[in-house]
Scaffold this motif. Structure first.
Motif, short mmCIF file in Angstrom:
data_model
loop_
_atom_site.label_atom_id
_atom_site.label_comp_id
_atom_site.label_asym_id
_atom_site.label_seq_id
_atom_site.Cartn_x
_atom_site.Cartn_y
_atom_site.Cartn_z
N CYS A 1 0.89 -1.20 -0.05
CA CYS A 1 0.03 -0.19 0.08
C CYS A 1 1.12 1.32 -0.07
CB CYS A 1 -0.94 0.08 1.22
SG CYS A 1 -2.29 1.24 1.37
N ARG B 1 1.15 -3.04 -7.10
CA ARG B 1 0.95 -1.80 -6.61
C ARG B 1 1.97 -1.26 -5.44
NH1 ARG B 1 -3.78 -0.21 -3.19
NH2 ARG B 1 -2.02 0.93 -2.58
N LYS C 1 0.99 9.31 -0.39
CA LYS C 1 -0.09 8.78 0.07
C LYS C 1 -1.14 9.82 0.85
CE LYS C 1 -0.92 4.97 0.42
NZ LYS C 1 -1.52 4.23 -0.43
N GLU D 1 -0.65 5.83 -6.81
CA GLU D 1 -1.55 7.00 -6.87
C GLU D 1 -0.86 8.19 -6.91
OE1 GLU D 1 -4.21 6.78 -3.43
OE2 GLU D 1 -5.06 8.69 -3.92
N GLN E 1 -2.90 6.16 -10.26
CA GLN E 1 -4.08 5.79 -9.69
C GLN E 1 -4.71 7.13 -9.15
OE1 GLN E 1 -3.58 2.31 -6.99
NE2 GLN E 1 -4.74 3.51 -5.40
N GLY F 1 -7.05 8.33 -6.11
CA GLY F 1 -7.92 7.56 -5.09
C GLY F 1 -9.27 8.05 -5.03
N THR F 2 -9.76 7.49 -4.05
CA THR F 2 -11.29 7.60 -3.95
C THR F 2 -11.51 9.17 -3.21
OG1 THR F 2 -13.32 6.77 -2.85
CG2 THR F 2 -11.32 6.82 -1.17
N ARG F 3 -10.54 9.69 -2.77
CA ARG F 3 -10.40 11.14 -2.05
C ARG F 3 -10.64 12.04 -3.38
NH1 ARG F 3 -8.77 7.49 0.93
NH2 ARG F 3 -9.20 7.52 2.82
N LYS G 1 -10.57 5.35 -9.14
CA LYS G 1 -11.28 4.71 -7.90
C LYS G 1 -12.61 5.44 -7.89
CE LYS G 1 -8.03 2.33 -5.22
NZ LYS G 1 -7.81 1.87 -3.96
N ARG H 1 -14.14 -0.27 -4.84
CA ARG H 1 -13.33 -0.13 -3.39
C ARG H 1 -14.11 0.12 -2.35
NH1 ARG H 1 -13.48 3.25 -0.02
NH2 ARG H 1 -11.25 3.65 0.52
N ASP I 1 -10.66 -3.61 -5.25
CA ASP I 1 -9.72 -3.51 -4.37
C ASP I 1 -10.35 -4.07 -3.02
OD1 ASP I 1 -8.10 -2.66 -2.21
OD2 ASP I 1 -7.79 -0.53 -2.97
N HIS J 1 -8.81 -2.54 0.59
CA HIS J 1 -9.44 -1.27 1.09
C HIS J 1 -10.84 -1.38 1.25
CE1 HIS J 1 -5.62 0.20 -0.16
NE2 HIS J 1 -5.71 1.42 0.75
C1 PEP Z 1 -4.82 3.19 -2.00
O1 PEP Z 1 -5.21 2.25 -2.85
O2 PEP Z 1 -3.70 3.25 -1.65
C2 PEP Z 1 -5.87 3.90 -1.18
C3 PEP Z 1 -5.75 5.03 -0.33
O3 PEP Z 1 -7.22 3.56 -1.76
P1 PEP Z 1 -8.43 4.58 -1.83
O4 PEP Z 1 -8.30 5.67 -2.54
O5 PEP Z 1 -9.37 3.63 -2.10
O6 PEP Z 1 -8.70 4.75 -0.32
#
Ligand code: PEP
Length: 281
Positions: A32, A56, A61, A95, A121, A123-125, A147, A177, A210, A213
């Motif tokens: 991760c 991955r 992060k 990401e 990537q 991410g969901t945020r 995501k 995810r 995913d 997560h």
């Molecule tokens: C990730 O894949 O490292 C991650 C933070 O995922 P997500 O954006 O789905 O929380």
């Protein structure tokens, strides 16, 4: 990317020797968050020993808590890509949270001179960070894994994918995810893999899951298998085309999301289960 538009449009793509479409399946197991070269190398060795060509690895992060480890960022890219190249890993899912990260990744890849490729990537945020999506859509070097937003409708997330396409990048994979639910959900998120066929019906994008997560913990079900493995099987049976899965050689020492990381020794069984589900359904 939607099926309602131009029928001649692509249904899949090749990137750095790996094919992605709505029929095949690629596994991206790995860390991760990149922490140190020893752990990265242990992970890559396990992947190589198990015939894998993708991984991955998180360098940037996005964290909910500003005091948590934020990733090594650009500093770790040269040695991560150097190690990935040495183990013949062809595509690293990574990401990005800002468009500048794309240049940093490009520079580090050039610097190492290895044929490692990167899938960017979102991410969901950042699913609805439209300026980031437009910037990633304008570049055609890297495919993008988008995501699903954890608190918006499926259609809103699919519209976000169109921001990449309208700017020119149609090498897009859509990733489920899990969704946030009210307190009391025993898993980190409510697993949403029943939406895989829906996304495939509505769009031409390969669909990623995913399970790490989504479920968020490696807790064992009564049959001794991790809930993450069960969720993975559900996703593969439903037609998933890509799996992101967190592994770590020493989850207790992981700087991000240790409780959901599986161990490299679990990898052969994990891959076998995935293959069996994929072949059977
Ligand atoms: C990730 O894949 O490292 C991650 C933070 O995922 P997500 O954006 O789905 O929380």
């Amino acid at each position: 990317l939607g099926r309602h538009s131009d029928a001649e449009r692509q249904t899949g793509f090749d990137y750095n020797g790996i094919h992605f479409d709505q029929d095949n399946l690629n596994v991206f197991a790995g860390l991760c968050a990149v922490d140190n070269p020893t752990h990265v190398e242990e992970m890559l060795r396990a992947l190589k020993d198990n015939g894998q060509q993708c991984t991955r690895m998180g360098a940037y992060k996005p964290r909910t808590n500003p005091y948590s480890f934020q990733g090594h960022g650009a500093d770790c890219l040269p040695w991560v890509f150097e190690l990935a190249g040495r183990y013949d890993i062809r595509v690293v899912a990574m990401e990005v949270t800002h468009e500048n990260h794309v240049q940093e990744i490009e520079q580090a890849l050039e610097q190492t001179g290895h044929p490692t490729g990167v899938m960017l990537q979102v991410g969901t945020r950042n699913t609805q960070n439209f300026e980031l999506l437009k910037a990633l859509g304008r570049q055609s070097t890297f495919p993008v894994l988008l995501k699903r937003g954890f608190g918006i409708t499926l259609n809103e997330s699919l519209n976000a994918a169109e921001y990449l396409a309208t700017e020119g990048n149609t090498n897009v994979i859509f990733c489920l995810r899990g969704m946030k639910t009210e307190a009391g959900n025993p898993h980190r998120n409510l697993v949403d893999f029943a939406h895989i066929p829906v996304v495939k019906r509505l769009t031409r994008m390969p669909v990623c899951i995913d399970p790490s997560h989504s479920v968020g913990v490696r807790d064992r079900a009564p049959d001794g298998m991790s809930d993450i493995v069960h969720a993975t099987a559900q996703g593969v049976i439903a037609g998933a085309n890509m799996i992101l899965a967190d592994f770590h050689p020493n989850p207790e020492k992981a700087l991000v999301d240790g409780p959901q990381a599986m161990l490299p020794r679990d990898l052969p069984r994990f891959l076998k289960d995935v293959e069996l589900c994929h072949e059977t359904y």
